[in-house]
Design an enzyme around this catalytic site. Structure first.
Site, PDB file in Angstrom:
ATOM      1  N   HIS A 140       1.020  -1.363  -0.210  1.00  0.00           N
ATOM      2  CA  HIS A 140       0.013  -0.087   0.242  1.00  0.00           C
ATOM      3  C   HIS A 140       0.991   1.133  -0.248  1.00  0.00           C
ATOM      4  CE1 HIS A 140      -2.436   3.002   1.914  1.00  0.00           C
ATOM      5  NE2 HIS A 140      -3.373   1.983   1.753  1.00  0.00           N
ATOM      6  N   ASP A 158       2.820  -4.294   8.266  1.00  0.00           N
ATOM      7  CA  ASP A 158       1.440  -4.297   7.669  1.00  0.00           C
ATOM      8  C   ASP A 158       0.158  -4.891   8.029  1.00  0.00           C
ATOM      9  OD1 ASP A 158      -0.832  -2.678   6.686  1.00  0.00           O
ATOM     10  OD2 ASP A 158       0.478  -1.367   4.950  1.00  0.00           O
ATOM     11  N   GLN A 213      -4.982  -5.267   6.444  1.00  0.00           N
ATOM     12  CA  GLN A 213      -5.815  -6.045   5.795  1.00  0.00           C
ATOM     13  C   GLN A 213      -5.815  -7.312   6.809  1.00  0.00           C
ATOM     14  OE1 GLN A 213      -7.589  -5.376   3.262  1.00  0.00           O
ATOM     15  NE2 GLN A 213      -7.143  -3.500   3.646  1.00  0.00           N
ATOM     16  N   LYS A 224     -10.535  -0.781   9.882  1.00  0.00           N
ATOM     17  CA  LYS A 224     -10.894  -1.537   8.843  1.00  0.00           C
ATOM     18  C   LYS A 224     -11.280  -3.104   9.803  1.00  0.00           C
ATOM     19  CE  LYS A 224      -8.013  -0.288   5.844  1.00  0.00           C
ATOM     20  NZ  LYS A 224      -6.863  -0.077   5.064  1.00  0.00           N
ATOM     21  N   CYS A 261      -4.659   2.767  -3.844  1.00  0.00           N
ATOM     22  CA  CYS A 261      -3.553   3.488  -3.135  1.00  0.00           C
ATOM     23  C   CYS A 261      -2.237   2.262  -3.655  1.00  0.00           C
ATOM     24  CB  CYS A 261      -3.772   3.348  -1.306  1.00  0.00           C
ATOM     25  SG  CYS A 261      -5.202   4.412  -1.118  1.00  0.00           S
TER      26      CYS A 261
HETATM   27  C1  PLP Z   1      -5.865   1.100   4.255  1.00  0.00           C
HETATM   28  C2  PLP Z   1      -4.200   0.088   4.403  1.00  0.00           C
HETATM   29  C3  PLP Z   1      -3.120   1.146   4.954  1.00  0.00           C
HETATM   30  C4  PLP Z   1      -3.083   2.554   5.597  1.00  0.00           C
HETATM   31  O1  PLP Z   1      -4.147   2.697   6.389  1.00  0.00           O
HETATM   32  P1  PLP Z   1      -5.098   3.795   6.653  1.00  0.00           P
HETATM   33  O2  PLP Z   1      -6.452   3.352   7.967  1.00  0.00           O
HETATM   34  O3  PLP Z   1      -5.527   4.559   5.533  1.00  0.00           O
HETATM   35  O4  PLP Z   1      -4.213   4.479   7.422  1.00  0.00           O
HETATM   36  C5  PLP Z   1      -2.427   0.628   4.708  1.00  0.00           C
HETATM   37  N1  PLP Z   1      -1.620  -1.023   4.390  1.00  0.00           N
HETATM   38  C6  PLP Z   1      -2.548  -1.486   4.090  1.00  0.00           C
HETATM   39  C7  PLP Z   1      -2.721  -3.134   3.547  1.00  0.00           C
HETATM   40  C8  PLP Z   1      -3.773  -0.691   3.265  1.00  0.00           C
HETATM   41  O5  PLP Z   1      -5.243  -1.937   3.693  1.00  0.00           O
END
Ligand code: PLP
Length: 444
Positions: free
Chosen positions: A162, A239, A242, A265, A403
């Site tokens: 992302h 990260d 998800q 999320k 993104c």
């Molecule tokens: C949504 C997302 C982000 C960013 O999250 P924010 O809530 O916008 O800070 C980063 N990495 C992944 C894989 C995402 O799906």
């Protein structure tokens, strides 16, 4: 602290409607025979009934929310935690000697403990509250990276990341004259592990990888990648934006140095998320923002600092957001998460197969063990056109670059449509998506 039960109230959207049968309940029962699911396993209706918003209509149709990878909807328990906090418990924390300040502090720290528990972190002290994944990555870049990286150092970043796990590293690299090195993908959307092994070297200071891709659904072998990076003395940031809603998470088992996620999320409010930092790494982090809460004593001669995690939480935090996150974690973990994962997997397999009937439709990525994300194109159709067609039918999917422009560029694309599923989505909703996509074919 006790938060009073929220009274029944009527909103512009006409809830509370959880007292009414959820949309799709009838049909959901009919289809609880999704291939691969045993009777008695998780049913989406058991979650759906908690979501007021899933009972609204959009453009005259019952809402079908398939934009869960962008944000999930919020259960009543989370909404009531926010309302309850502001109705009965609002106070600033960590200061003031009155009862409500102590209650709010207890709530905030209970949220921290719940996050630590959820992530498998060794202690609540290893959890820093942030606005979300993006802020967490920027915090690591500034608090850890800035003082440590220099010319000749590498940051390895897989192509499927992302933007929020790419751009902060580019900014850091520019400041420190380090290098961001992309790790290529295979055709099916997996990270090329041979290339990864070749790119690792004694120059590698950090590997930044997502536990699940928001575009391709790929679930990289993060545990193995982390072990390999550690052999070169590199740190690993995972990260989890998800992953948290779809996969079991255990930061200790992953041996991650940093693990970031966003509450929104994971059925929690926007504006709150968390960063886990391995204790021995946390001890070496520098403050990245200065202000209240993060200090021990301040004078114009000498300022001393509070210990982590408070050191990294300058200013008033999102206390209500933590109340919401705590409620979301309590709500989410009340389900059998193994059964939830099995349900999501079966639903995604069903969707993948059903979408295959749409002429010209292609799904990006085919790696095994993917999460509930289906990014697709339809030959001759602009993704934005697909999304607005579906929107007319009350179906929310995302169109654009998600993104993750480098991941799309890997497939020669600049945009695609994406249907992403959560535990409250049903096979009937998949049927509605597919019926609308089939109708698009004859719509010129
Ligand atoms: C949504 C997302 C982000 C960013 O999250 P924010 O809530 O916008 O800070 C980063 N990495 C992944 C894989 C995402 O799906």
């Amino acid at each position: 602290m006790t938060i009073p039960e929220a009274e029944e109230r009527q909103t512009p959207y006409g809830w509370p409607e959880e007292r009414q049968p959820a949309q799709g309940t009838r049909a959901g029962d009919r289809r609880s025979d999704l291939p691969g699911l045993t009777p008695g396993a998780f049913t989406p209706e058991s979650a759906r009934k908690d979501f007021p918003i899933l009972h609204r209509t959009v453009n005259g149709h019952p809402l079908v929310w398939l934009d869960n990878a962008a944000t999930t909807q919020k259960p009543r328990q989370v909404i009531e935690a926010l309302a309850g906090y502001y109705s009965a418990a609002n106070s600033n924390i960590h200061r003031g000697a009155h009862t409500m300040a102590r209650e709010a502090t207890d709530l905030y720290e209970a949220g921290r403990a719940a996050v630590a528990d959820f992530l498998g972190a060794p202690s609540p002290d290893s959890v820093v509250f942030v606005r979300g994944t993006t802020e967490a990555v920027n915090l690591v870049a500034q608090s850890w990276g800035r003082a440590r990286l220099g010319p000749g150092d590498d940051i390895l970043v897989p192509v499927l990341e992302h933007h929020s796990n790419i751009v902060p590293w580019q900014l850091l690299a520019k400041e420190t004259r380090a290098r961001v090195v992309p790790v290529p993908l295979l055709a099916d959307g997996q990270i090329d592990q041979d290339a990864y092994a070749d790119l690792l070297s004694s120059r590698t200071r950090l590997v930044a990888v997502s536990q699940a891709s928001n575009v391709l659904g790929t679930v990289p072998p993060v545990r193995e990648m982390t072990a390999l990076a550690h052999r070169y003395g590199a740190k690993v940031l995972v990260d989890g934006a998800q992953a948290v809603a779809h996969l079991p998470v255990d930061v200790t088992d992953l041996d991650a140095d940093f693990y970031a996620f966003s509450g929104h999320k994971l059925y929690a409010p926007t504006g709150i998320g968390a960063l886990y930092v391995k204790p021995e790494v946390l001890a070496g982090l520098r403050p990245w923002q200065g202000g209240g809460n993060m200090i021990d004593s301040v004078s114009f001669d000498r300022t001393t600092f509070a210990p982590a995690p408070h050191l990294l939480e300058a200013g008033t935090g999102h206390i209500a957001g933590v109340a919401g996150l705590l409620a979301a974690l309590n709500w989410f973990t009340s389900f059998d998460l193994t059964a939830v994962a099995a349900y999501e997997e079966a639903l995604t397999a069903y969707a993948r197969q059903a979408m295959g009937k749409v002429p010209g439709l292609e799904i990006l990525g085919s790696a095994p063990g993917r999460i509930a994300v289906l990014t697709f194109t339809v030959a001759g159709r602009d993704p934005a056109e697909i999304a607005s067609w579906l929107d007319q039918e009350g179906i929310a999917v995302r169109a654009g670059h998600h993104c993750a422009q480098p991941a799309l560029a890997h497939y020669g694309l600049t945009a695609a449509a994406r249907a992403s599923f959560a535990l409250y989505n049903t096979p009937e909703e998949v049927d509605r998506l597919v019926a609308s996509l089939l109708a698009l074919d004859g719509s010129d």
